[in-house]
Design a protein around this motif. Structure first.
Motif, PDB file in Angstrom:
ATOM      1  N   ARG A 111       0.858  -1.198  -0.012  1.00 22.37           N
ATOM      2  CA  ARG A 111      -0.102   0.112  -0.038  1.00 22.37           C
ATOM      3  C   ARG A 111       0.884   1.434  -0.116  1.00 22.37           C
ATOM      4  O   ARG A 111       1.973   1.393   0.385  1.00 22.37           O
ATOM      5  CB  ARG A 111      -1.004   0.007   1.098  1.00 22.37           C
ATOM      6  N   PHE A 112       0.120   2.064  -0.625  1.00 17.23           N
ATOM      7  CA  PHE A 112       0.798   3.720  -0.670  1.00 17.23           C
ATOM      8  C   PHE A 112      -0.119   4.902  -0.704  1.00 17.23           C
ATOM      9  O   PHE A 112      -1.136   4.441  -1.262  1.00 17.23           O
ATOM     10  CB  PHE A 112       1.795   3.678  -1.979  1.00 17.23           C
ATOM     11  N   ILE A 113       0.105   5.740  -0.249  1.00 15.84           N
ATOM     12  CA  ILE A 113      -0.604   6.983  -0.130  1.00 15.84           C
ATOM     13  C   ILE A 113      -0.066   7.981  -0.784  1.00 15.84           C
ATOM     14  O   ILE A 113       1.050   8.540  -0.846  1.00 15.84           O
ATOM     15  CB  ILE A 113      -0.947   7.235   1.409  1.00 15.84           C
ATOM     16  N   ALA A 114      -1.128   8.569  -1.839  1.00 15.74           N
ATOM     17  CA  ALA A 114      -0.912   9.508  -2.580  1.00 15.74           C
ATOM     18  C   ALA A 114      -1.823  10.915  -1.943  1.00 15.74           C
ATOM     19  O   ALA A 114      -3.209  10.635  -2.138  1.00 15.74           O
ATOM     20  CB  ALA A 114      -1.119   9.650  -4.028  1.00 15.74           C
ATOM     21  N   ILE A 115      -1.297  11.940  -1.507  1.00 17.32           N
ATOM     22  CA  ILE A 115      -2.065  13.046  -1.072  1.00 17.32           C
ATOM     23  C   ILE A 115      -2.219  13.880  -2.139  1.00 17.32           C
ATOM     24  O   ILE A 115      -1.400  14.688  -2.536  1.00 17.32           O
ATOM     25  CB  ILE A 115      -1.341  13.870   0.021  1.00 17.32           C
ATOM     26  N   SER A 116      -3.487  13.925  -2.678  1.00 15.71           N
ATOM     27  CA  SER A 116      -3.713  14.533  -3.808  1.00 15.71           C
ATOM     28  C   SER A 116      -4.194  16.019  -3.700  1.00 15.71           C
ATOM     29  O   SER A 116      -4.579  16.496  -2.603  1.00 15.71           O
ATOM     30  CB  SER A 116      -4.887  13.987  -4.929  1.00 15.71           C
ATOM     31  N   LYS A 117      -4.407  16.737  -4.938  1.00 11.67           N
ATOM     32  CA  LYS A 117      -4.817  18.100  -4.662  1.00 11.67           C
ATOM     33  C   LYS A 117      -3.672  19.086  -3.797  1.00 11.67           C
ATOM     34  O   LYS A 117      -4.151  19.852  -3.073  1.00 11.67           O
ATOM     35  CB  LYS A 117      -6.284  18.329  -3.998  1.00 11.67           C
TER      36      LYS A 117
END
Length: 332
Positions: free
Chosen positions: A278-284
């Motif tokens: 799993r990996f998290i992308a903080i968008s915007k």
């Protein structure tokens, strides 16, 4: 591919062919008036076969053709001639297809490889001709076997997307925007929730002509594992992804809490999903100035249990770094 053409769930009726009858025939020719038995065997009935096809991405071709019937086996004839086998019928499906018995909901089999074949309905065996039954005490048997009857099934065919990276997030988290920027896919994008109602696939081009497949899964809502929203229709597409990329917008009230809710929905649907990388992308993240980003980074470093990255598909920020990270995870 338009949303209307993406079909991931169909029900079909399949019927194999009857086996041909064995022949009851006694050999006759000039000067031989009472020859022995020479009735041939019946032919096998045709199978209905499910076959994997890597060129298919959806079950759309089965939306309007839902009945499949194989050919019947030919009857045996004189001179021990065997009847012709019934014609097999092939049903091509995309890789990642699950076939279930409609009545019991039991999984019959899964198709995951190109040209992989599974018999759905087996054709009946042909009956044996009377020459098989000749013996010292019965030299002219006047009976043969009938063919074995056909087999019928009603089955449900489900598609679970085979993708390297699956995008997971709440509605309006920016998943479709990322897919449109990082691939040549053209998903529907708008500033309201549930813009995406069907999964979208795109091929991410990487360095040296290498690539990987990314799937935009429609937004999950709290309670999806229990069937809220479109529940299981969305979640099943995440099961086959190698990596789960969690998309959480920078303006979320609590990024860590959103991640926990999403993770809990996956766990309740299928605990094995937690074994995936799993990996998290903080968008915007283009909404944040440097000071806010530094504050948020300090908070996330203390709270988030996995790696994350700030990205902005609209402003093209962090996209190359995200590709590098996903490629590294896929090939580690």
């Amino acid at each position: 591919m338009t949303e209307g053409n993406f079909v991931d769930y169909v029900k079909i009726f399949a019927s194999s062919g009857n086996g041909g009858k064995g022949s009851v025939h006694l050999h006759r020719e000039k000067y031989i008036t009472k020859g022995g038995p020479d009735g041939g065997d019946g032919g096998r009935g045709g199978h209905v076969i499910i076959r994997g096809n890597e060129n298919l991405w959806t079950l759309y071709h089965l939306k309007f053709k839902k009945h499949f019937k194989a050919g019947h086996g030919g009857h045996g004839s004189k001179s021990r001639s065997t009847g012709a086998d019934g014609e097999d019928v092939f049903v091509d499906v995309p890789l990642g297809t699950v076939v279930r018995d409609t009545e019991t909901n039991d999984i019959l089999f899964e198709i995951t490889e190109h040209n992989e074949e599974k018999i759905l309905c087996e054709g009946g065996m042909g009956g044996r001709g009377n020459w098989h039954f000749k013996s010292s005490t019965n030299q002219t048997p006047r009976y043969a076997q009938p063919g074995i009857p056909l087999e019928e099934k009603r089955v449900t065919i489900e598609l679970k997307l085979l993708a390297d990276v699956g995008l997971v997030g709440f509605p309006n988290a920016g998943k479709s925007t990322l897919l449109s920027v990082i691939t040549s896919a053209k998903p529907k994008i708008a500033d309201y929730e549930f813009t995406t109602l069907k999964p979208n696939l795109g091929i991410v081009e990487y360095r040296d002509y290498q690539s990987f497949v990314m799937a935009d899964i429609p937004g999950i809502i709290e309670g999806a594992a229990e069937g809220k929203g479109l529940g299981h229709y969305f979640l099943r597409h995440i099961e086959r992804n190698s990596i789960l990329l969690f998309m959480i917008p920078a303006d979320a009230d609590d990024i860590h809490k959103q991640y926990d809710i999403l993770l809990d929905e996956l766990r309740r649907y299928n605990p094995e999903m937690l074994d995936k990388e799993r990996f998290i992308a903080i968008s915007k993240s283009d909404m944040l100035d440097e000071e806010l980003k530094a504050e948020l980074k300090q908070e996330l470093d203390n709270n988030l249990p996995i790696d994350y990255m700030f990205i902005s598909p609209v402003a093209q920020e962090g996209i190359t770094q995200l590709k590098d990270k996903l490629w590294q995870m896929l090939n580690s």
